[in-house]
Write an enzyme that holds these catalytic residues in place. Structure first.
Site, short mmCIF file in Angstrom:
data_model
loop_
_atom_site.label_atom_id
_atom_site.label_comp_id
_atom_site.label_asym_id
_atom_site.label_seq_id
_atom_site.Cartn_x
_atom_site.Cartn_y
_atom_site.Cartn_z
N HIS A 222 -28.46 -34.11 -6.96
CA HIS A 222 -27.62 -35.30 -6.95
C HIS A 222 -26.14 -34.97 -7.16
O HIS A 222 -25.28 -35.76 -6.76
CB HIS A 222 -28.11 -36.28 -8.02
CG HIS A 222 -29.30 -37.08 -7.57
ND1 HIS A 222 -29.29 -38.45 -7.46
CD2 HIS A 222 -30.53 -36.69 -7.16
CE1 HIS A 222 -30.45 -38.87 -7.02
NE2 HIS A 222 -31.24 -37.82 -6.85
N SER A 226 -27.61 -33.80 -0.77
CA SER A 226 -28.60 -33.11 0.03
C SER A 226 -27.98 -32.41 1.24
O SER A 226 -27.00 -32.90 1.81
CB SER A 226 -29.66 -34.10 0.53
OG SER A 226 -30.43 -34.59 -0.53
N LYS A 250 -39.29 -43.94 4.22
CA LYS A 250 -39.66 -42.70 4.94
C LYS A 250 -40.50 -41.79 4.06
O LYS A 250 -41.54 -41.27 4.49
CB LYS A 250 -38.38 -42.00 5.38
CG LYS A 250 -38.57 -41.00 6.50
CD LYS A 250 -37.21 -40.54 7.01
CE LYS A 250 -37.36 -39.64 8.23
NZ LYS A 250 -36.05 -39.25 8.79
N ASP A 251 -40.07 -41.59 2.81
CA ASP A 251 -40.84 -40.77 1.88
C ASP A 251 -42.19 -41.41 1.58
O ASP A 251 -43.20 -40.70 1.43
CB ASP A 251 -40.08 -40.57 0.57
CG ASP A 251 -38.85 -39.69 0.74
OD1 ASP A 251 -38.71 -39.09 1.83
OD2 ASP A 251 -38.04 -39.61 -0.19
N GLU A 294 -57.03 -17.27 -5.58
CA GLU A 294 -56.89 -18.43 -4.71
C GLU A 294 -55.93 -18.10 -3.57
O GLU A 294 -55.11 -17.19 -3.66
CB GLU A 294 -56.37 -19.63 -5.50
CG GLU A 294 -57.35 -20.18 -6.53
CD GLU A 294 -58.53 -20.87 -5.88
OE1 GLU A 294 -58.53 -22.10 -5.75
OE2 GLU A 294 -59.49 -20.14 -5.51
#
Length: 412
Positions: A222, A226, A250-251, A294
């Site tokens: 922030h 971005s 959108k997210d 894994e």
């Protein structure tokens, strides 16, 4: 004659407004939330790759919630750990569901984390002024890996026991301090109650440290804003969109898709989430035919298998992660996005290929024919960061970048 309810409603609204003002003067949470999560300006050209950060946050909260409920019924003891897992699965109400969601969540979390990391490499999100965003993200990745490894040990099945044994043996190969460090981590000369108890505490405590570092990571984002697919900074208000409602929606779509995938894994494909050997209680006297961690640790385990010297293998395995911390200073190209760096796109594709190859070696290291392919992949992995990144700018063709996020020009 009916009484008009309007004055009463106005009085209630006024009280709420007065209370929110009282809070705001002492702790400006409302204005901060509005500024950082509603009005926060985002580049208007962000694609689906920028949604994985939100997906990771939601998955992390799911992992924390299910993990707390599982911890209420788990017993960190070498004699009772496996039985307590069975009890959770069979006798605790909805225990099977909690464990399935926790296991599916851990696998998907690592998937989204690797995709998030790849997005940063592809679009140059590590470059000035976003170095701290990159470094805090890598710190999170290390913490998540430590937490995931500790969680893998907790069921105390065959693969859990021997995975802990292999890692401790690799640590013991460190000169001077290795033996002491391995003894402290294991709580003795072999995996025991102390080993399990320490991994349980590490797994549980690290989850809360991860949340704290997530806050730091978000604050860093922030502050510097971005990055975006074009790799240029927005210059006008028209080049940005508020976070709400555009990117919330959108997210949200991607989060719903991730939840559907999580449900499919937890309900229909639970056997994909763990090795079948781990359904057998730990037996120190019986070594599994093919010890493998894994899938998300396979590339690093593959590096250990490629090098005949334990300490060198451990050094190269750990170094494969640590070299990422130097990427902001290794990449000297002034262009951020790989959209305008065709040679770098090819190099990045080969990097992903080499990483997958190292994972295949980790899974099938007993096949000697893969060893040389794995060593070639390991060589390229390090060459990408130490040779290609520092010198790629000299060989890249000059590209015309767009002048703004609204400009459709610019040659790839």
């Amino acid at each position: 004659m009916t009484q008009d309810p309007e004055p009463h409603l106005n009085q209630v609204s006024s009280k709420k407004h007065t209370f929110s003002e009282w809070i705001e003067k002492r702790f400006p949470v409302f204005s901060t939330f509005r500024r950082e999560y509603i009005q926060f300006p985002m580049p208007r050209n962000l694609n689906i790759w920028w949604a994985f950060g939100a997906v990771l946050c939601v998955t992390l909260l799911l992992m924390l919630a299910t993990g707390i409920f599982l911890a209420l019924s788990y017993t960190p003891s070498a004699e009772e750990a496996f039985a307590s897992i069975e009890m959770i699965e069979r006798r605790v109400p909805s225990g099977w569901l909690l464990r399935s969601l926790h296991m599916a969540g851990s696998n998907l979390f690592l998937v989204f984390l690797y995709l998030h990391l790849f997005r940063g490499l592809y679009y140059g999100s590590y470059k000035n002024p976003r170095e701290l965003v990159w470094l805090s993200g890598l710190l999170l990745m290390l913490m998540v890996m430590m937490t995931a490894f500790a969680g893998y040990i907790l069921p105390w099945g065959q693969m859990s026991y021997w995975a802990a044994n292999v890692v401790i043996q690799a640590i013991s190969s460190i000169p001077f301090i290795g033996e002491g460090l391995a003894h402290w981590l294991m709580g003795g000369s072999s995996p025991s109650d102390l080993t399990l108890h320490r991994y349980f505490v590490l797994h549980f405590a690290m989850a809360f440290f991860i949340i704290a570092v997530v806050f730091i990571h978000v604050i860093c984002v922030h502050v510097v804003k971005s990055n975006n697919p074009k790799g240029i900074e927005p210059k006008t208000k028209e080049e940005t969109l508020p976070f709400y409602p555009y990117y919330v929606a959108k997210d949200g779509v991607v989060i719903v898709g991730a939840i559907i995938l999580l449900v499919l894994l937890a309900f229909f494909f639970p056997d994909l989430l763990t090795n079948s050997e781990n359904y057998t209680p730990a037996n120190p006297l019986e070594t599994p035919a093919n010890i493998a961690p894994e899938w998300y640790f396979l590339p690093f385990y593959g590096i250990l298998q490629l090098i005949p010297y334990k300490f060198l293998g451990l050094l190269l395995s750990v170094g494969s992660i640590m070299v990422l911390f130097a990427v902001p200073w290794l990449d000297r190209s002034p262009i951020k996005s790989a959209n305008y760096r065709p040679l770098y796109r090819i190099a990045l594709f080969l990097l992903v290929l080499s990483f997958v190859m190292l994972g295949i070696v980790g899974k099938y290291h007993s096949h000697t024919g893969l060893i040389w392919l794995g060593r070639l992949a390991l060589f390229y992995y390090y060459a990408h960061f130490l040779l290609i990144l520092p010198f790629s700018a000299r060989f890249e063709l000059k590209r015309t970048l767009p002048t703004s996020l609204l400009d459709e020009k610019g040659h790839k």
